[in-house]
Design a protein around this motif. Sequence first.
Motif, mmCIF file in Angstrom:
data_model
loop_
_atom_site.group_PDB
_atom_site.id
_atom_site.type_symbol
_atom_site.label_atom_id
_atom_site.label_comp_id
_atom_site.label_asym_id
_atom_site.label_seq_id
_atom_site.Cartn_x
_atom_site.Cartn_y
_atom_site.Cartn_z
ATOM 1 N N ARG A 86 0.861 -1.180 0.000
ATOM 2 C CA ARG A 86 0.000 0.000 0.000
ATOM 3 C C ARG A 86 0.901 1.234 0.000
ATOM 4 O O ARG A 86 1.702 1.448 0.917
ATOM 5 N N TYR A 142 -0.016 -5.689 2.272
ATOM 6 C CA TYR A 142 -1.351 -6.206 2.582
ATOM 7 C C TYR A 142 -1.668 -7.508 1.854
ATOM 8 O O TYR A 142 -2.663 -8.170 2.150
ATOM 9 N N TRP A 175 -2.019 -11.760 5.165
ATOM 10 C CA TRP A 175 -1.979 -11.271 3.793
ATOM 11 C C TRP A 175 -3.058 -11.946 2.937
ATOM 12 O O TRP A 175 -3.325 -13.154 3.082
ATOM 13 N N THR A 194 2.686 -4.881 8.335
ATOM 14 C CA THR A 194 1.644 -5.630 7.640
ATOM 15 C C THR A 194 0.310 -4.961 7.844
ATOM 16 O O THR A 194 -0.092 -4.688 8.979
ATOM 17 N N ALA A 195 -0.360 -4.663 6.747
ATOM 18 C CA ALA A 195 -1.670 -4.021 6.838
ATOM 19 C C ALA A 195 -2.698 -5.017 7.307
ATOM 20 O O ALA A 195 -2.619 -6.213 7.034
ATOM 21 N N VAL A 248 -7.342 -3.111 2.992
ATOM 22 C CA VAL A 248 -7.285 -3.367 1.559
ATOM 23 C C VAL A 248 -8.647 -3.204 0.920
ATOM 24 O O VAL A 248 -8.868 -3.612 -0.193
#
Length: 669
Positions: free
Chosen positions: A423, A430, A486, A652-653, A658
Amino acid sequence: MRPRPSGTRGTRTGSRLFLAYAAASLVSVIALGAVLLQGAREDADSRGRDQGLAQAAVIEEMSVAPALDGADLNIGLSATQRDRLQASTDLAIFHGSVIRLRLRSFSGKVVFSDDGSTVGGVPANHRAFRAAAIGHPDVEVVPDAERSIGQVIRVLVPVIAGASGQAIGVLELYLPYESIAAHLQDQMRRAYLRLGAGLLGLYVVLALISWSTTRSLRRHAARREHEALHDGLTGLPNRDAFRQRAEHALDAAVRGSDDGAIVIVDLDRFKEVNDTLGHHAGDELLRIVARRLAAAVRSDDVVARLGGDEFGLVLPGLGAEQAHALLARVRDAVSQEITLDGVPLTIEASFGIALYPKHGHSIEELLRRADAAMYQGKRGASRIVLYSGEDAAAPTQWLVVQAELRHAIERDELVLFYQPKVRLADGSTYGVEALVRWQHPQRGLLPPPEFLPAAEQSGLIEPLTAWVLRRALSDQAQWTAAGRPWSVSVNVSARNLEAPGFARSVALALEEFGTPPERLTIEVTETAMAGDARTAVQVLGELAALGVDVAVDDFGIGYTCLSQLRTLAVREIKIDREFVRGIEDDAQDRAIVRSVIELAHGLGCRVTAEGVETAQAQRWLVDAGCDDAQGYLFARPAPWAELLERTDPADTATPTAVSAPQHAKGLVR
């Protein structure tokens, strides 16, 4: 291409067959004539004997028997009986209706004769005499032994005298045969003429039938020979004829004549014509291409259809440069626009060249190398490729690759690498994109271009995609357990979209691994959607209904029109790396990328830039409003375990990060 005479062998065979049939018919007619003539002669002889027997019966009954009333031939005749017998037979002897006459007892004794002799005649033990003695007349045409000239009718009949009806002796008569023979000869002459005319007419009829039959056989043989060596659709020589003429050209080169070239021609995207317009349009396209190929080459060149949309050329006397120049003209002639079922089409073809004897001394070797060069042309920018060695041809050996790839799937030789999707707003990861590799036991780790084209051209793409999907979901479960939530993206091809039940198979895989649908993205290239657009829209809609995200990959280099994009259930558009690579230096690429970003946001889609390799490109994309990025700047593809070591859980999103961007108007449907 100059047409060559066909059917010469059939003509020679037909001529020999006609001569043999005519000779056999003549022999048969002659044999039949001989049999018929022999039968006619025997019939004439039979009529002569019957006539003699009838005459003898009259003489016996009217002249001899009345004169012998009460006679006993064993003791002889009385003077009165002799005088009566002499008187009754003199007239017949005088007029010549009877040559000789003898009256004999059963013992063979001559009791009376016309000349008074008491000797001569048929012996008493002769078959004919014994037969007459027991009441069975005998007649035969025999030589005249006494006069030694001509033939006579000899008749032996029993003599019946008195009212008792008992035979008392044997009457031996010799009747003239000349008049009967002359009459029979006249009859035979007429019979010969009629029979000869009939047999001649029969032979003429048989000869005409034979001529007509052999002519039909010659035509049939010529047609069968032509059909055996020519393609029924285009009329061009077929593969067998091509091999014969190519071998002839190769033999001439070996004997010292000019060298030449073997060329494989394959039409590009021919399957799409069949699938879109129907097989009748595909057949018409092949006929048009055949005519254009034949018209574009020289008169001594050979053009053949090898099968499907593949053609072969034999170009004697040409080197590499000359062959390339000629094929450039052939390509221009073939690529002229045509209209099929109201649709304008431009035909493109790939040409592979192998020179003889430079590149091979057998037709199989030359065809294999021309085929390798042709496939190399399909993958490159040039559509006319000269064979350049086994190393260049190795990736084109799709049959071998397909066979090995089938075993590779079974033996679990495939591996998945993953490339992070970042992102741009905060640099967090993500998701990842699954990229398949092949750990070949001899050739090492192979990238997708080494084997995916072979899978695309066969049914292997379906089990390959199924393997990638299941392995990606399995790996995802493990990295999720390791603290990396993810999402994963899996690429699919047009064959997958066209396969029945593809969306259902994706749903079953999600259920098996317990994966939330929103954590799976199915990536489809524009070219995959350009085939059967209706099926693609339907399948992508089914995937979106499951909750699976759909991304259009390599956007900008395919054939997706805006109206089609508007109808697709797409959540993400990925800009092809060819445009991203030039945004630092090329104003046109920057304009295209900026337009795609605005278009995607206007349709409610996230935008991912592929191939980001510099920080400058990243900054420009952020300023342009791009949402996400992939590229070597962030990470190279690697096994997921290595990605875990390179990333921090803090980078890490979360899955909610997302979702569709805030400026989006909504999901494209």
